[in-house]
Design a protein around this motif. Structure first.
Motif, PDB file in Angstrom:
ATOM      1  N   VAL A  93      25.190 -16.465  -1.582  1.00 16.73           N
ATOM      2  CA  VAL A  93      23.841 -16.619  -1.058  1.00 16.73           C
ATOM      3  C   VAL A  93      23.933 -17.749  -0.030  1.00 16.73           C
ATOM      4  O   VAL A  93      24.386 -18.843  -0.348  1.00 16.73           O
ATOM      5  CB  VAL A  93      22.835 -16.997  -2.158  1.00 16.73           C
ATOM      6  CG1 VAL A  93      21.446 -17.211  -1.562  1.00 16.73           C
ATOM      7  CG2 VAL A  93      22.799 -15.931  -3.251  1.00 16.73           C
ATOM      8  N   ILE A  94      23.544 -17.476   1.190  1.00 17.46           N
ATOM      9  CA  ILE A  94      23.594 -18.489   2.248  1.00 17.46           C
ATOM     10  C   ILE A  94      22.191 -18.816   2.753  1.00 17.46           C
ATOM     11  O   ILE A  94      21.818 -19.979   2.884  1.00 17.46           O
ATOM     12  CB  ILE A  94      24.450 -18.006   3.441  1.00 17.46           C
ATOM     13  CG1 ILE A  94      25.922 -17.872   3.031  1.00 17.46           C
ATOM     14  CG2 ILE A  94      24.297 -18.941   4.637  1.00 17.46           C
ATOM     15  CD1 ILE A  94      26.611 -19.185   2.737  1.00 17.46           C
ATOM     16  N   SER A  95      21.404 -17.776   3.012  1.00 18.84           N
ATOM     17  CA  SER A  95      20.093 -17.949   3.635  1.00 18.84           C
ATOM     18  C   SER A  95      18.975 -17.936   2.599  1.00 18.84           C
ATOM     19  O   SER A  95      19.054 -17.269   1.569  1.00 18.84           O
ATOM     20  CB  SER A  95      19.853 -16.834   4.652  1.00 18.84           C
ATOM     21  OG  SER A  95      18.584 -16.953   5.244  1.00 18.84           O
ATOM     22  N   MET A  96      17.920 -18.692   2.893  1.00 20.52           N
ATOM     23  CA  MET A  96      16.688 -18.651   2.117  1.00 20.52           C
ATOM     24  C   MET A  96      15.588 -17.904   2.876  1.00 20.52           C
ATOM     25  O   MET A  96      14.443 -17.866   2.451  1.00 20.52           O
ATOM     26  CB  MET A  96      16.220 -20.074   1.796  1.00 20.52           C
ATOM     27  CG  MET A  96      17.127 -20.804   0.817  1.00 20.52           C
ATOM     28  SD  MET A  96      16.981 -20.202  -0.884  1.00 20.52           S
ATOM     29  CE  MET A  96      18.695 -19.908  -1.313  1.00 20.52           C
ATOM     30  N   GLN A  97      15.954 -17.319   4.026  1.00 19.02           N
ATOM     31  CA  GLN A  97      14.991 -16.604   4.858  1.00 19.02           C
ATOM     32  C   GLN A  97      14.613 -15.261   4.220  1.00 19.02           C
ATOM     33  O   GLN A  97      15.450 -14.585   3.632  1.00 19.02           O
ATOM     34  CB  GLN A  97      15.591 -16.347   6.248  1.00 19.02           C
ATOM     35  CG  GLN A  97      16.035 -17.599   6.981  1.00 19.02           C
ATOM     36  CD  GLN A  97      14.879 -18.386   7.578  1.00 19.02           C
ATOM     37  OE1 GLN A  97      13.771 -17.878   7.693  1.00 19.02           O
ATOM     38  NE2 GLN A  97      15.144 -19.628   7.960  1.00 19.02           N
ATOM     39  N   ALA A 106       8.219 -23.894   5.212  1.00 16.63           N
ATOM     40  CA  ALA A 106       9.167 -23.404   6.211  1.00 16.63           C
ATOM     41  C   ALA A 106      10.281 -24.412   6.434  1.00 16.63           C
ATOM     42  O   ALA A 106      11.437 -24.043   6.656  1.00 16.63           O
ATOM     43  CB  ALA A 106       8.435 -23.120   7.522  1.00 16.63           C
ATOM     44  N   THR A 107       9.948 -25.694   6.331  1.00 16.17           N
ATOM     45  CA  THR A 107      10.950 -26.750   6.503  1.00 16.17           C
ATOM     46  C   THR A 107      12.003 -26.682   5.407  1.00 16.17           C
ATOM     47  O   THR A 107      13.203 -26.811   5.673  1.00 16.17           O
ATOM     48  CB  THR A 107      10.279 -28.138   6.478  1.00 16.17           C
ATOM     49  OG1 THR A 107       9.348 -28.217   7.557  1.00 16.17           O
ATOM     50  CG2 THR A 107      11.315 -29.236   6.624  1.00 16.17           C
ATOM     51  N   LEU A 108      11.556 -26.459   4.163  1.00 15.63           N
ATOM     52  CA  LEU A 108      12.488 -26.385   3.038  1.00 15.63           C
ATOM     53  C   LEU A 108      13.356 -25.131   3.139  1.00 15.63           C
ATOM     54  O   LEU A 108      14.561 -25.166   2.854  1.00 15.63           O
ATOM     55  CB  LEU A 108      11.706 -26.386   1.726  1.00 15.63           C
ATOM     56  CG  LEU A 108      12.453 -26.846   0.460  1.00 15.63           C
ATOM     57  CD1 LEU A 108      13.000 -28.253   0.638  1.00 15.63           C
ATOM     58  CD2 LEU A 108      11.519 -26.793  -0.741  1.00 15.63           C
ATOM     59  N   SER A 128      18.744 -22.907   4.211  1.00 18.05           N
ATOM     60  CA  SER A 128      19.430 -21.763   4.836  1.00 18.05           C
ATOM     61  C   SER A 128      20.668 -22.346   5.497  1.00 18.05           C
ATOM     62  O   SER A 128      20.610 -22.881   6.610  1.00 18.05           O
ATOM     63  CB  SER A 128      18.514 -21.081   5.855  1.00 18.05           C
ATOM     64  OG  SER A 128      17.423 -20.462   5.203  1.00 18.05           O
ATOM     65  N   ASN A 129      21.785 -22.288   4.793  1.00 22.55           N
ATOM     66  CA  ASN A 129      22.933 -23.105   5.174  1.00 22.55           C
ATOM     67  C   ASN A 129      23.619 -22.672   6.461  1.00 22.55           C
ATOM     68  O   ASN A 129      24.352 -23.451   7.071  1.00 22.55           O
ATOM     69  CB  ASN A 129      23.915 -23.172   4.011  1.00 22.55           C
ATOM     70  CG  ASN A 129      23.333 -23.934   2.839  1.00 22.55           C
ATOM     71  OD1 ASN A 129      22.580 -24.875   3.012  1.00 22.55           O
ATOM     72  ND2 ASN A 129      23.664 -23.503   1.620  1.00 22.55           N
ATOM     73  N   ASP A 130      23.377 -21.431   6.901  1.00 23.34           N
ATOM     74  CA  ASP A 130      23.890 -21.036   8.211  1.00 23.34           C
ATOM     75  C   ASP A 130      23.220 -21.834   9.326  1.00 23.34           C
ATOM     76  O   ASP A 130      23.780 -21.985  10.419  1.00 23.34           O
ATOM     77  CB  ASP A 130      23.703 -19.537   8.434  1.00 23.34           C
ATOM     78  CG  ASP A 130      22.261 -19.091   8.256  1.00 23.34           C
ATOM     79  OD1 ASP A 130      21.620 -19.527   7.284  1.00 23.34           O
ATOM     80  OD2 ASP A 130      21.782 -18.295   9.082  1.00 23.34           O
ATOM     81  N   LYS A 131      22.029 -22.375   9.047  1.00 18.30           N
ATOM     82  CA  LYS A 131      21.308 -23.193  10.021  1.00 18.30           C
ATOM     83  C   LYS A 131      21.747 -24.653   9.986  1.00 18.30           C
ATOM     84  O   LYS A 131      21.347 -25.448  10.838  1.00 18.30           O
ATOM     85  CB  LYS A 131      19.791 -23.129   9.754  1.00 18.30           C
ATOM     86  CG  LYS A 131      19.211 -21.733   9.652  1.00 18.30           C
ATOM     87  CD  LYS A 131      19.268 -20.982  10.955  1.00 18.30           C
ATOM     88  CE  LYS A 131      18.557 -19.638  10.848  1.00 18.30           C
ATOM     89  NZ  LYS A 131      18.636 -18.865  12.117  1.00 18.30           N
TER      90      LYS A 131
END
Length: 328
Positions: free
Chosen positions: A212-216, A235-237, A242-245
């Motif tokens: 799991v990488i993204s929280m989007q 949205a900030t959290l 979202s570790n790709d970011k």
């Protein structure tokens, strides 16, 4: 057998003072006097902990009565699998099992992986990290990251005593454990607690398995996101986890494995992390398999079953372990 194990676990819970003595002895004398698979507490005092008497660890067992999974973890530990001295090469890996930040698949994605790493001369440390919960911690979004940072620091802090190379310490994570491993890889400098010294928490390399990488939305694993960030995160959290970011020039080199037909964690999680690493000129190797679904561990069927050999070759190529590149 199950009743006996449950009683043993209850006795361990009641004797926290003995655990603290064990960790102090372990850290003071090295590992030579301890048996293989010794489990030690990660903290003398867990940071930002809230006491919840009714929040007790729960276990699942396999047919033989051995522990298969753990949920409601509030007392993090490291289980130590030291490589045989005859083949030990000084490299070590902290392993983060998956389980959606709800439970830990600690056998398939922890102990068995540690045993495989031992065959490569790598010492392994299976991290039983805390499950994020408002009942047991002041800020559940940072609880698991606190544990991951301290695990890396503990291994590096004791590298000389344990005959490990402080510059060859990796992090490995599966599914939600892959999110934690990538969180550490991108947030090792974040001040989520006050460490006892200035030992670095940066992994020298990362191995991410169907992470799991993204929280989007549309990309994430919903259970992992909800358990870690809550029902309605800002949205900030979401962006922060979202570790790709969050990849930058200091993120460690990475080996990634994912199956294209993964219906739990979309393969785009790994693809986007790969692209972020590539954009930041971080060495990365990505293996996408036609099939295998989610949670295949070491791999026993499908096209994913040879990922461990590819990983071994990557470790050799990057000089984390000695050896000759091969295909079998």
């Amino acid at each position: 057998m199950r009743i006996k194990q449950q009683q043993q676990l209850k006795n361990m819970k009641k004797n926290r003072d003995t655990k603290l003595v064990l960790i102090l002895l372990f850290l003071g004398t090295g590992f030579c006097g301890f048996s293989q698979n010794t489990e030690i507490p990660l903290w003398e005092k867990v940071p930002d902990a809230i006491e919840a008497k009714d929040y007790k660890e729960e276990f699942t067992y396999d047919a033989a009565g051995a522990i298969n999974g753990i949920s409601k973890v509030s007392e993090p530990t490291l289980t130590i699998f030291m490589a045989d001295a005859k083949i030990a090469n000084g490299t070590s890996v902290v392993i983060c099992p998956g389980g959606g930040y709800h439970h830990l698949s600690i056998n398939k994605e922890g102990y068995k992986i540690a045993q495989w790493l031992n065959t490569l001369g790598i010492s392994a440390f299976v991290l039983k990290y805390r499950m994020p919960s408002d009942l047991t911690m002041k800020d559940k979004t940072v609880g698991p990251l606190q544990d991951a940072q301290e695990a890396l620091r503990m291994v590096r802090r004791n590298a000389e005593k344990w005959k490990l190379d402080p510059n060859k310490i990796g992090i490995m994570g599966f599914s939600a454990g892959g999110h934690l491993a990538s969180s550490l890889s991108t947030k090792f400098l974040e001040k989520v607690y006050v460490p006892v010294d200035n030992t670095s928490a940066r992994p020298d390399f990362s191995i991410l398995m169907y992470p799991v990488i993204s929280m989007q939305g549309g990309m994430t694993h919903k259970g992992s996101k909800t358990n870690l960030l809550g029902e309605n995160p800002s949205a900030t959290l979401v962006e922060k986890y979202s570790n790709d970011k969050q990849v930058n020039a200091t993120t460690p080199k990475t080996f990634i494995v994912h199956a294209t037909d993964d219906k739990a964690v979309p393969v785009e999680n790994s693809i986007n992390y790969y692209l972020a690493l590539k954009q930041n000129k971080i060495p990365v190797e990505l293996h996408l398999f036609e099939n295998g679904g989610h949670g295949f561990g070491l791999g026993v069927e499908g096209t994913n079953k040879n990922w461990s050999k590819a990983c071994e070759n990557w470790l050799i190529s990057n000089e984390f372990i000695p050896g000759t590149l091969g295909t079998k």
